[in-house]
Design a protein around this motif. Structure first.
Motif, PDB file in Angstrom:
ATOM      1  N   THR A  47       0.842  -1.200   0.000  1.00 25.76           N
ATOM      2  CA  THR A  47       0.000   0.000   0.000  1.00 25.76           C
ATOM      3  C   THR A  47       0.877   1.250   0.000  1.00 25.76           C
ATOM      4  OG1 THR A  47      -1.773  -1.195   1.127  1.00 25.76           O
ATOM      5  CG2 THR A  47      -1.861   1.213   1.228  1.00 25.76           C
ATOM      6  N   GLN A  48       1.994   1.216   0.738  1.00 24.48           N
ATOM      7  CA  GLN A  48       2.942   2.331   0.714  1.00 24.48           C
ATOM      8  C   GLN A  48       3.511   2.515  -0.692  1.00 24.48           C
ATOM      9  OE1 GLN A  48       6.009   1.980   3.747  1.00 24.48           O
ATOM     10  NE2 GLN A  48       4.511   1.281   5.259  1.00 24.48           N
ATOM     11  N   LEU A  49       3.834   1.403  -1.342  1.00 24.02           N
ATOM     12  CA  LEU A  49       4.358   1.466  -2.710  1.00 24.02           C
ATOM     13  C   LEU A  49       3.334   2.093  -3.658  1.00 24.02           C
ATOM     14  CD1 LEU A  49       6.545   0.609  -4.833  1.00 24.02           C
ATOM     15  CD2 LEU A  49       5.234  -1.520  -5.069  1.00 24.02           C
ATOM     16  N   VAL A  50       2.079   1.680  -3.547  1.00 26.24           N
ATOM     17  CA  VAL A  50       1.020   2.238  -4.392  1.00 26.24           C
ATOM     18  C   VAL A  50       0.895   3.743  -4.149  1.00 26.24           C
ATOM     19  CG1 VAL A  50      -1.484   2.254  -4.797  1.00 26.24           C
ATOM     20  CG2 VAL A  50      -0.257   0.088  -4.678  1.00 26.24           C
ATOM     21  N   ALA A  51       0.955   4.166  -2.896  1.00 22.58           N
ATOM     22  CA  ALA A  51       0.861   5.597  -2.573  1.00 22.58           C
ATOM     23  C   ALA A  51       2.033   6.366  -3.185  1.00 22.58           C
ATOM     24  CB  ALA A  51       0.826   5.797  -1.060  1.00 22.58           C
ATOM     25  N   LYS A  52       3.248   5.827  -3.049  1.00 20.46           N
ATOM     26  CA  LYS A  52       4.427   6.496  -3.622  1.00 20.46           C
ATOM     27  C   LYS A  52       4.346   6.550  -5.141  1.00 20.46           C
ATOM     28  CE  LYS A  52       7.468   5.259   0.173  1.00 20.46           C
ATOM     29  NZ  LYS A  52       8.479   4.319   0.669  1.00 20.46           N
ATOM     30  N   ILE A  89      -5.744   3.315   1.688  1.00 23.92           N
ATOM     31  CA  ILE A  89      -5.758   2.237   2.667  1.00 23.92           C
ATOM     32  C   ILE A  89      -5.444   0.916   1.966  1.00 23.92           C
ATOM     33  CG2 ILE A  89      -7.392   3.434   4.187  1.00 23.92           C
ATOM     34  CD1 ILE A  89      -9.607   1.630   3.011  1.00 23.92           C
ATOM     35  N   GLU A  90      -5.346  -0.140   2.725  1.00 28.88           N
ATOM     36  CA  GLU A  90      -5.030  -1.453   2.170  1.00 28.88           C
ATOM     37  C   GLU A  90      -6.002  -1.821   1.050  1.00 28.88           C
ATOM     38  OE1 GLU A  90      -6.224  -5.377   1.546  1.00 28.88           O
ATOM     39  OE2 GLU A  90      -7.206  -4.326   3.203  1.00 28.88           O
ATOM     40  N   GLY A  91      -7.261  -1.510   1.178  1.00 26.55           N
ATOM     41  CA  GLY A  91      -8.251  -1.849   0.161  1.00 26.55           C
ATOM     42  C   GLY A  91      -8.059  -1.126  -1.161  1.00 26.55           C
ATOM     43  N   CYS A  92      -7.237  -0.086  -1.161  1.00 30.58           N
ATOM     44  CA  CYS A  92      -6.987   0.692  -2.383  1.00 30.58           C
ATOM     45  C   CYS A  92      -5.815   0.160  -3.194  1.00 30.58           C
ATOM     46  CB  CYS A  92      -6.683   2.149  -2.035  1.00 30.58           C
ATOM     47  SG  CYS A  92      -7.977   3.018  -1.163  1.00 30.58           S
ATOM     48  N   ASN A  93      -5.066  -0.778  -2.635  1.00 32.12           N
ATOM     49  CA  ASN A  93      -3.828  -1.177  -3.307  1.00 32.12           C
ATOM     50  C   ASN A  93      -4.034  -2.105  -4.507  1.00 32.12           C
ATOM     51  OD1 ASN A  93      -4.044  -3.826  -2.302  1.00 32.12           O
ATOM     52  ND2 ASN A  93      -2.670  -3.426  -0.592  1.00 32.12           N
ATOM     53  N   GLY A  94      -5.227  -2.605  -4.701  1.00 26.52           N
ATOM     54  CA  GLY A  94      -5.541  -3.406  -5.883  1.00 26.52           C
ATOM     55  C   GLY A  94      -5.213  -4.884  -5.767  1.00 26.52           C
ATOM     56  N   LEU A  95      -4.604  -5.311  -4.672  1.00 26.66           N
ATOM     57  CA  LEU A  95      -4.216  -6.720  -4.574  1.00 26.66           C
ATOM     58  C   LEU A  95      -5.413  -7.671  -4.533  1.00 26.66           C
ATOM     59  CD1 LEU A  95      -1.036  -6.781  -2.315  1.00 26.66           C
ATOM     60  CD2 LEU A  95      -1.236  -7.339  -4.731  1.00 26.66           C
ATOM     61  N   SER A  96      -6.503  -7.265  -3.925  1.00 30.17           N
ATOM     62  CA  SER A  96      -7.676  -8.150  -3.895  1.00 30.17           C
ATOM     63  C   SER A  96      -8.247  -8.328  -5.303  1.00 30.17           C
ATOM     64  CB  SER A  96      -8.736  -7.619  -2.936  1.00 30.17           C
ATOM     65  OG  SER A  96      -9.137  -6.326  -3.310  1.00 30.17           O
ATOM     66  N   LEU A 124       0.272  -6.712 -13.761  1.00 33.06           N
ATOM     67  CA  LEU A 124       0.968  -5.427 -13.916  1.00 33.06           C
ATOM     68  C   LEU A 124       0.042  -4.364 -14.505  1.00 33.06           C
ATOM     69  CD1 LEU A 124       4.509  -6.543 -15.158  1.00 33.06           C
ATOM     70  CD2 LEU A 124       3.951  -5.362 -13.018  1.00 33.06           C
ATOM     71  N   MET A 125      -0.766  -4.763 -15.480  1.00 27.90           N
ATOM     72  CA  MET A 125      -1.707  -3.812 -16.083  1.00 27.90           C
ATOM     73  C   MET A 125      -2.713  -3.315 -15.047  1.00 27.90           C
ATOM     74  SD  MET A 125      -4.424  -4.437 -19.130  1.00 27.90           S
ATOM     75  CE  MET A 125      -3.751  -3.679 -20.572  1.00 27.90           C
ATOM     76  N   VAL A 131      -2.969   2.624 -10.019  1.00 29.54           N
ATOM     77  CA  VAL A 131      -2.204   3.814  -9.636  1.00 29.54           C
ATOM     78  C   VAL A 131      -2.765   5.044 -10.355  1.00 29.54           C
ATOM     79  CG1 VAL A 131       0.069   4.923  -9.859  1.00 29.54           C
ATOM     80  CG2 VAL A 131      -0.095   2.578  -8.984  1.00 29.54           C
ATOM     81  N   PHE A 132      -3.011   4.909 -11.652  1.00 27.16           N
ATOM     82  CA  PHE A 132      -3.607   6.024 -12.407  1.00 27.16           C
ATOM     83  C   PHE A 132      -5.008   6.354 -11.891  1.00 27.16           C
ATOM     84  CE2 PHE A 132      -0.292   5.217 -15.537  1.00 27.16           C
ATOM     85  CZ  PHE A 132      -0.001   6.501 -15.987  1.00 27.16           C
ATOM     86  N   ARG A 133      -5.760   5.312 -11.532  1.00 22.37           N
ATOM     87  CA  ARG A 133      -7.115   5.500 -11.008  1.00 22.37           C
ATOM     88  C   ARG A 133      -7.094   6.352  -9.742  1.00 22.37           C
ATOM     89  NH1 ARG A 133     -10.404   3.146  -6.976  1.00 22.37           N
ATOM     90  NH2 ARG A 133      -8.591   2.071  -6.158  1.00 22.37           N
ATOM     91  N   ILE A 134      -6.196   6.053  -8.822  1.00 22.92           N
ATOM     92  CA  ILE A 134      -6.127   6.797  -7.565  1.00 22.92           C
ATOM     93  C   ILE A 134      -5.730   8.247  -7.832  1.00 22.92           C
ATOM     94  CG2 ILE A 134      -4.938   7.008  -5.345  1.00 22.92           C
ATOM     95  CD1 ILE A 134      -4.628   3.892  -5.438  1.00 22.92           C
TER      96      ILE A 134
END
Length: 185
Positions: A47-52, A89-96, A124-125, A131-134
């Motif tokens: 989630t930190q990586l997605v935010a960065k 938050i964790e739910g935003c990271n896309g992993l689910s 990856l896509m 990331v673009f969505r956020i």
């Protein structure tokens, strides 16, 4: 009963592979998340990586963006033009979403190499689009704050799940064992 098991064997195999893959990946993901203490507002590294990456993508497009840890919950605050626009938050990271995508591809597996390449490429896509969505969501909320429900609750989930659905359609029709059977007919 045996007649029905034989008749619905392809569906039951699909369902079994899907559920097994989904449960295993979800268990692994939950085990990963349990390493972080939500009570101390620790945010998992992905989630930190997605935010960065979201911040860096916005900066690449000359947006005034910044991130900072949230002091009240396990989240990363995203700022656009010095205004707090989102908490990642964790739910935003896309992993689910990626776990769901992988489970479906495995359930409709094709050749091993094609399956692995499609899973890696599709994941990856999904990640890049997330990331673009956020970032785009934060910018749009800055200019259209009254549209939060439509943007965050309808349009952007529709977009990300729509992409996943299209990837599934491509997989089933071009690369899965099902596609190979139909192309021989």
């Amino acid at each position: 009963m045996k007649k029905y098991l034989i008749r619905y064997k392809p569906f039951l195999l699909f369902l079994g592979k899907f559920l097994l893959t989904y449960l295993v990946l979800t268990f692994v993901y939950e085990s990963y998340l349990n390493q972080f203490d939500a009570g101390k507002f620790e945010v998992d590294r992905f989630t930190q990586l997605v935010a960065k990456q979201t911040k860096n993508t916005m900066l690449f497009f000359n947006c005034d963006a910044n991130i900072a840890p949230n002091t009240k919950e396990p989240a990363i605050n995203l700022f656009y033009n010095h205004k707090h626009m989102a908490r990642i938050i964790e739910g935003c990271n896309g992993l689910s979403v990626i776990i769901l995508f992988i489970s479906f591809v495995v359930a409709f597996s094709g050749k091993t190499r094609a399956t692995i390449l499609f899973i890696v490429g599709g994941s990856l896509m999904i990640h890049v689009l997330n990331v673009f969505r956020i970032g785009l969501l934060s910018i749009l909320l800055y200019y259209f704050p009254s549209s939060e429900h439509v943007l965050h609750g309808v349009l952007f989930p529709l977009f990300i799940y729509g992409v996943v659905f299209l990837l599934w359609i491509i997989w089933v029709n071009k690369f899965s064992k099902y596609a190979a059977k139909n192309s021989k007919s």
